[in-house]
Design an enzyme around this catalytic site. Structure first.
Site, PDB file in Angstrom:
ATOM      1  N   LYS A  75       0.946  -0.957  -0.015  1.00 55.56           N
ATOM      2  CA  LYS A  75       0.192   0.000  -0.251  1.00 55.56           C
ATOM      3  C   LYS A  75       0.820   1.420  -0.149  1.00 55.56           C
ATOM      4  CE  LYS A  75      -3.685   2.334   2.628  1.00 55.56           C
ATOM      5  NZ  LYS A  75      -5.110   1.663   3.197  1.00 55.56           N
ATOM      6  N   SER A 150     -10.131   1.796   2.936  1.00 57.23           N
ATOM      7  CA  SER A 150      -9.238   2.216   1.452  1.00 57.23           C
ATOM      8  C   SER A 150      -7.830   1.315   1.496  1.00 57.23           C
ATOM      9  CB  SER A 150      -8.600   3.266   2.586  1.00 57.23           C
ATOM     10  OG  SER A 150      -7.724   2.681   3.869  1.00 57.23           O
ATOM     11  N   SER A 174     -11.043  -1.066   7.042  1.00 61.05           N
ATOM     12  CA  SER A 174     -10.276  -0.281   5.300  1.00 61.05           C
ATOM     13  C   SER A 174      -9.382  -1.332   5.531  1.00 61.05           C
ATOM     14  CB  SER A 174      -8.782   1.165   5.254  1.00 61.05           C
ATOM     15  OG  SER A 174      -9.644   1.868   5.322  1.00 61.05           O
TER      16      SER A 174
END
Lengths: 484, 95
Positions: A75, A150, A174
């Protein structure tokens, strides 16, 4: 090779069935072939091949671990030395990290090969990956739908079998929500289990990094590499890390599963409810005791979260001032203009909204009514779970009320978007670990169930999830068009 | 409680954000909706409940006061929008 598990990949690499360079090339090709998903902000193909060459050397020398030479997508929130780390924001579009996050360093040590940096909601604020400066990620199961957020890029990359593993972060769901919406496995560890050093801060008392994989077993390998005490993170907890793969095969017979009635009330989709009930029945058939429990303060989680997270974000994001790093506006006429325009031009709407709510809640005269009240409610929510874990080993429920929604469907109404995190947010407020695993499909879209554990019970969660996955194949389902 | 357009501008000022005139109404509406959501907290009496600072009641860890890290000013300033001779450059602040 894209459909192999982590342990199969490790075995193939050890036996010389394929090299890490071959495996990495295969994944890089898939990353490029499926670039329309928009799962990656930065592709690191060439760098990955160099890492793979090094991994092959280590494997040859028999100086390797279970993840040596295994590709991973990370990420874009974990700082990576010499590589752009954007956090999905225009603010950090030109930010080349001058140091490694602890998680980045640990994955390097474990021999992982980083394919690229995954797309995400801006500063991890969002539940659909639509707030990213780099545009929305598409759900591999249906490209008109969101992958969740997210950590949407990470979830989509694993679901599309571009990468066998990915990292994510979870502040209000998330990791778990995108895992559910993309039909993969994702685990949010106990707060303090994985170091936050170099993980760009959103809400520091809630943020926690964790693994994505197709299965719980794959997640166990990655969590093993990520977890552990770090003196560079003042909230890291000094507690030994168990061997997460050891307990996967433990018997779950006789264990007690709590079903919170509040997670099955109105608001839960009928289709999702049926699918979760089928999973509960499966556990019952394995000899687990199913017990109805109550988490009476569940409804207060979202209101409390939308004070605490914005308050902490307004403080954390004050560092983006256009002076030391990140975006700076053109031709500022004075200091004030430099601050105001740099921030306004580089932050997106959702980030601005949350900064403003946080600023309001913390402004003179409002502290007690909002922040203090929310922290008190946090205690009530935490006590609900404490009480529940006196009677049960794990808590089971849905991860989300509905499967994935369409891109654009909820963007005009922030509050409606917030409500989709109803089952995940209270876990962050309490600091507990939880895992989402796929357990069915509705209209061609995956449905996830959430298992919540007591503090540091990641082993128990992985064990419960693995046992389910030994007998079901939802985690092995590959979206149409990606199984080739 | 609702957030008025005037309050939006006041909050934006505190947060060092500029909101365009034609966006103020929308922000007022969105922020009001969020505050309404948040105010559901008022339904519960929290008198005598301790605010929770950390889920495991962890306290701040202390360490010996010794130098471990070296100053890396040059490295960190390579990513600054404008730096010169070890200093960050900003618009003139003193006439």
């Amino acid at each position: 090779m894209y459909d192999l598990s982590v342990s199969q990949l490790a075995e193939g690499l050890r036996n010389g069935d394929f090299s890490s360079v071959e495996l990495t090339q295969h994944c890089v090709e898939r990353m490029q072939k499926f670039s329309d998903l928009n799962a990656f902000i930065t592709e690191l193909g060439e760098r990955a091949i160099l890492q793979a060459q090094n991994a092959d050397k280590l494997i040859k020398e028999k100086n390797h671990g279970p993840l040596t030479g295994v590709p991973i997508a990370t990420k874009d929130i974990f700082c990576m030395y010499g590589v752009k780390t954007s956090c999905g924001s225009k603010m950090l579009d030109s930010f080349i990290a001058p140091y490694d996050a602890t998680v980045t360093h640990k994955l390097d040590q474990a021999g992982c090969v980083t394919l690229g940096r995954t797309n995400m909601d801006e500063f991890a604020m969002g539940s659909s990956n639509e707030t990213s400066y780099y545009g929305p990620v598409k759900n591999p199961w249906n490209k008109d739908y969101v992958p969740g957020g997210s950590s949407g890029g990470s979830a989509a990359a694993v679901a599309a079998r571009i990468a066998p593993l990915a990292t994510g972060t979870d502040t209000g769901g998330s990791i778990r929500q995108p895992a559910a919406l993309c039909g993969i496995t994702g685990l949010k560890p106990t707060y303090g289990r994985v170091s936050r050093y170099g993980m760009i801060a959103y809400a520091s008392s809630l943020d926690q990094g964790g693994p994505f994989g197709a299965s719980a077993e794959d997640c166990a390998y990655l969590l093993q590499a990520m977890a552990g005490f770090d003196e560079k993170d003042s909230t890291s907890l000094d507690k030994a890390v168990p061997d997460y793969t050891q307990s996967l095969n433990d018997s779950i017979k006789g264990k007690v599963i709590g079903i919170p009635e509040e997670y099955f009330s109105e608001g839960l989709g009928v289709g999702v409810k049926e699918i979760i009930q089928t999973a509960i029945t499966w556990y019952e058939q394995q000899g687990c005791e199913i017990k109805s429990i109550s988490l009476p303060n569940t409804d207060l989680a979202i209101p409390a979260y939308y004070v605490i997270a914005p308050a902490e974000c307004s403080s954390n994001l004050s560092r983006y001032d256009g002076v030391r790093f990140g975006y700076r506006c053109d031709d500022p006429k004075d200091m004030r203009d430099l601050y105001d325009r740099s921030r306004s031009e580089a932050f997106g709407d959702e980030v601005k909204r949350r900064i403003m709510i946080g600023t309001y809640a913390l402004s003179a005269g409002y502290y007690d009514a909002y922040y203090l009240k929310a922290q008190q409610i946090r205690h009530l929510i935490s006590d609900d779970f404490k009480k529940a874990f006196e009677q049960v080993d794990v808590i089971l429920g849905p991860t989300t009320p509905e499967p994935a929604f369409k891109i654009g469907e909820k963007t005009n109404d922030p509050v409606t978007m917030y409500l989709s995190d109803i089952y995940t947010i209270s876990i962050n407020l309490a600091g507990l670990p939880a895992i989402s695993i796929p357990c069915g499909q509705q209209g061609g879209l995956p449905v996830g169930m959430q298992l919540i554990g007591n503090y540091f019970a990641e082993e128990t969660l992985l064990n419960f999830a693995h046992q389910y996955q030994l007998d079901t194949d939802w985690h092995q389902q590959i979206p149409p068009g990606f199984n080739e | 409680m609702s957030i008025t357009p005037e309050e939006v501008l006041k909050i934006a000022n505190l947060a060092r954000l500029q909101i365009k005139p034609d966006e103020v109404e929308q922000y007022a509406k969105d922020l009001s909706n969020i505050i309404h959501l948040v105010e559901q907290m008022n339904a519960v009496d929290t008198k005598d409940i301790q605010p929770m600072a950390h889920p495991l009641d962890a306290t701040q860890r202390l360490r010996e006061d010794e130098v471990k890290e070296e100053n890396q000013r040059e490295k960190f300033q390579t990513i600054a929008p404008a730096a010169e001779q070890g200093l960050y450059l900003v618009p003139k602040v003193i006439e």
